[in-house]
Design a protein around this motif. Structure first.
Motif, PDB file in Angstrom:
ATOM      1  N   ASP A 172       0.916  -1.276  -0.020  1.00 21.32           N
ATOM      2  CA  ASP A 172      -0.118   0.104  -0.125  1.00 21.32           C
ATOM      3  C   ASP A 172       1.016   1.138   0.086  1.00 21.32           C
ATOM      4  N   LYS A 173       1.015   1.886  -1.327  1.00 20.29           N
ATOM      5  CA  LYS A 173       1.995   2.917  -1.060  1.00 20.29           C
ATOM      6  C   LYS A 173       1.339   4.333  -0.829  1.00 20.29           C
ATOM      7  N   ARG A 174       0.204   4.125  -0.137  1.00 22.73           N
ATOM      8  CA  ARG A 174      -0.452   5.590   0.306  1.00 22.73           C
ATOM      9  C   ARG A 174       0.132   6.034   1.660  1.00 22.73           C
ATOM     10  N   ARG A 175       0.193   7.489   1.613  1.00 18.11           N
ATOM     11  CA  ARG A 175       0.666   8.115   2.773  1.00 18.11           C
ATOM     12  C   ARG A 175      -0.381   9.033   3.412  1.00 18.11           C
ATOM     13  N   SER A 176      -0.545   9.138   4.756  1.00 19.58           N
ATOM     14  CA  SER A 176      -1.468  10.195   5.375  1.00 19.58           C
ATOM     15  C   SER A 176      -0.708  10.660   6.546  1.00 19.58           C
ATOM     16  N   GLY A 177      -0.380  11.907   6.514  1.00 16.80           N
ATOM     17  CA  GLY A 177       0.487  12.445   7.813  1.00 16.80           C
ATOM     18  C   GLY A 177       1.751  11.794   8.069  1.00 16.80           C
ATOM     19  N   ALA A 178       1.811  11.322   9.278  1.00 19.19           N
ATOM     20  CA  ALA A 178       3.023  10.801   9.813  1.00 19.19           C
ATOM     21  C   ALA A 178       2.814   9.124   9.440  1.00 19.19           C
ATOM     22  N   THR A 179       1.858   8.711   8.758  1.00 22.27           N
ATOM     23  CA  THR A 179       1.527   7.298   8.613  1.00 22.27           C
ATOM     24  C   THR A 179       2.099   6.902   7.113  1.00 22.27           C
ATOM     25  N   GLY A 180       3.194   6.238   7.078  1.00 16.58           N
ATOM     26  CA  GLY A 180       3.594   5.900   5.795  1.00 16.58           C
ATOM     27  C   GLY A 180       2.942   4.706   5.059  1.00 16.58           C
ATOM     28  N   PRO A 181       3.707   4.375   3.877  1.00 14.71           N
ATOM     29  CA  PRO A 181       3.186   3.145   3.274  1.00 14.71           C
ATOM     30  C   PRO A 181       3.145   1.906   3.948  1.00 14.71           C
ATOM     31  N   TYR A 182       2.656   0.960   3.763  1.00 14.23           N
ATOM     32  CA  TYR A 182       2.322  -0.406   4.378  1.00 14.23           C
ATOM     33  C   TYR A 182       2.587  -1.389   3.548  1.00 14.23           C
ATOM     34  N   ILE A 183       3.522  -2.393   4.098  1.00 14.37           N
ATOM     35  CA  ILE A 183       3.820  -3.642   3.152  1.00 14.37           C
ATOM     36  C   ILE A 183       3.495  -4.870   3.981  1.00 14.37           C
ATOM     37  N   GLU A 184       3.076  -5.634   3.808  1.00 14.39           N
ATOM     38  CA  GLU A 184       2.635  -6.968   4.572  1.00 14.39           C
ATOM     39  C   GLU A 184       2.277  -8.053   3.719  1.00 14.39           C
ATOM     40  N   ILE A 185       2.578  -9.405   4.539  1.00  9.51           N
ATOM     41  CA  ILE A 185       2.372 -10.448   3.729  1.00  9.51           C
ATOM     42  C   ILE A 185       1.112 -11.343   4.652  1.00  9.51           C
ATOM     43  N   PHE A 186       0.084 -11.736   3.902  1.00 10.04           N
ATOM     44  CA  PHE A 186      -1.044 -12.408   4.049  1.00 10.04           C
ATOM     45  C   PHE A 186      -1.267 -13.629   3.684  1.00 10.04           C
ATOM     46  N   PRO A 187      -1.916 -14.465   4.449  1.00 12.47           N
ATOM     47  CA  PRO A 187      -2.563 -15.589   3.911  1.00 12.47           C
ATOM     48  C   PRO A 187      -3.209 -15.368   2.560  1.00 12.47           C
ATOM     49  N   GLN A 188      -3.096 -16.143   1.501  1.00 17.19           N
ATOM     50  CA  GLN A 188      -3.818 -15.692   0.067  1.00 17.19           C
ATOM     51  C   GLN A 188      -5.243 -15.712   0.549  1.00 17.19           C
ATOM     52  N   GLN A 189      -5.938 -16.440   1.268  1.00 21.28           N
ATOM     53  CA  GLN A 189      -7.412 -16.528   1.505  1.00 21.28           C
ATOM     54  C   GLN A 189      -7.774 -15.212   2.129  1.00 21.28           C
ATOM     55  N   GLU A 190      -7.298 -14.536   2.747  1.00 22.46           N
ATOM     56  CA  GLU A 190      -7.505 -13.139   3.416  1.00 22.46           C
ATOM     57  C   GLU A 190      -8.017 -12.196   2.308  1.00 22.46           C
ATOM     58  N   LEU A 191      -7.134 -12.404   1.165  1.00 22.42           N
ATOM     59  CA  LEU A 191      -7.497 -11.231   0.169  1.00 22.42           C
ATOM     60  C   LEU A 191      -8.046 -11.789  -1.119  1.00 22.42           C
ATOM     61  N   LEU A 192      -8.584 -13.125  -0.916  1.00 21.26           N
ATOM     62  CA  LEU A 192      -9.339 -13.673  -2.076  1.00 21.26           C
ATOM     63  C   LEU A 192     -10.796 -13.993  -1.604  1.00 21.26           C
ATOM     64  N   LEU A 193     -11.445 -15.034  -2.472  1.00 21.72           N
ATOM     65  CA  LEU A 193     -12.861 -15.343  -2.093  1.00 21.72           C
ATOM     66  C   LEU A 193     -13.140 -16.715  -1.534  1.00 21.72           C
ATOM     67  N   GLU A 194     -12.174 -17.501  -1.678  1.00 24.96           N
ATOM     68  CA  GLU A 194     -12.379 -18.901  -1.100  1.00 24.96           C
ATOM     69  C   GLU A 194     -12.815 -18.859   0.243  1.00 24.96           C
ATOM     70  N   GLY A 195     -14.086 -19.655   0.572  1.00 19.72           N
ATOM     71  CA  GLY A 195     -14.427 -19.708   1.884  1.00 19.72           C
ATOM     72  C   GLY A 195     -15.393 -18.372   2.379  1.00 19.72           C
ATOM     73  N   ARG A 196     -15.702 -17.625   1.398  1.00 22.38           N
ATOM     74  CA  ARG A 196     -16.532 -16.582   1.497  1.00 22.38           C
ATOM     75  C   ARG A 196     -18.004 -16.670   0.714  1.00 22.38           C
ATOM     76  N   ALA A 197     -18.959 -16.033   1.159  1.00 18.54           N
ATOM     77  CA  ALA A 197     -20.425 -15.868   0.336  1.00 18.54           C
ATOM     78  C   ALA A 197     -19.861 -15.220  -1.083  1.00 18.54           C
ATOM     79  N   VAL A 198     -20.396 -15.799  -1.977  1.00 16.24           N
ATOM     80  CA  VAL A 198     -20.032 -15.351  -3.489  1.00 16.24           C
ATOM     81  C   VAL A 198     -21.635 -14.902  -4.101  1.00 16.24           C
ATOM     82  N   GLU A 199     -21.362 -14.072  -5.180  1.00 19.03           N
ATOM     83  CA  GLU A 199     -22.685 -13.621  -5.845  1.00 19.03           C
ATOM     84  C   GLU A 199     -22.646 -14.160  -7.169  1.00 19.03           C
TER      85      GLU A 199
END
Length: 183
Positions: A27-54
């Motif tokens: 996340d390259k955004r900055r707001s005041g003193a809060t700078g960019p954010y780089i993190e590693i997540f389990p893939q399923q947290e940023l995808l749809l598997e296991g969630r209700a889908v339309e």
């Protein structure tokens, strides 16, 4: 939120490391003193598997896309899938950085090769160069640290394999004479 193929234009870049089932978020955004954010997540947290889908997306379609890496030929399904993925990511970003405005442009994409190739890729180098040009030295260091973590995760991947499953697999291979005993 709009999807873009150009990570340089995107405010948020997500790289799915499919072989490790991890997602690298920059996340390259900055707001005041809060700078960019780089993190590693389990893939399923940023995808749809296991969630209700339309509809027209179904859990089976999600599984094929996210686990089997097979893309359906129907464009309506793919458009709906990506729209729902973007909504999931937007929600996650609001939870992670609630004081930040809504992301306008996001770039998402898979990475199939080893992590070492990602670390020397133009994509990664350009992300680091952009952060550095904006004076985000702390974010550059954070990004390098996360890349080292992902690399270590890849190197140690075999250590995390369930020993019982590995033994069953070895027995199957021996019974099929894929491996032969020495001696």
């Amino acid at each position: 939120m709009e999807l873009t193929n150009d990570p340089n234009q995107a405010e948020v870049v997500i790289i799915y490391l499919l072989s490790l089932r991890r997602a690298l978020l920059v996340d390259k955004r900055r707001s005041g003193a809060t700078g960019p954010y780089i993190e590693i997540f389990p893939q399923q947290e940023l995808l749809l598997e296991g969630r209700a889908v339309e509809a027209p997306v179904t859990p089976e379609v999600v599984h094929l896309i996210e686990r089997q890496q097979l893309l359906p030929g129907d464009q309506l399904i793919m458009q709906s899938y990506f729209r729902q993925v973007v909504q999931t990511i937007a929600f996650r970003l609001r939870v992670l950085r609630p004081s930040f405005p809504t992301v306008q442009r996001i770039s998402i994409g898979p990475h199939f090769a080893p992590v070492v190739l990602l670390a020397v890729s133009d994509l990664w180098r350009q992300l680091l160069a952009e952060l550095k040009s904006r004076g985000e030295d702390e974010a550059v260091q954070q990004a390098k640290t996360k890349m080292n973590e992902i690399y270590a995760c890849e190197v140690l991947y075999r250590e995390r394999v369930d020993p019982d499953q590995l033994e069953l697999l070895s027995k199957d291979f021996r019974s099929e004479e894929v491996f032969r005993r020495y001696g």
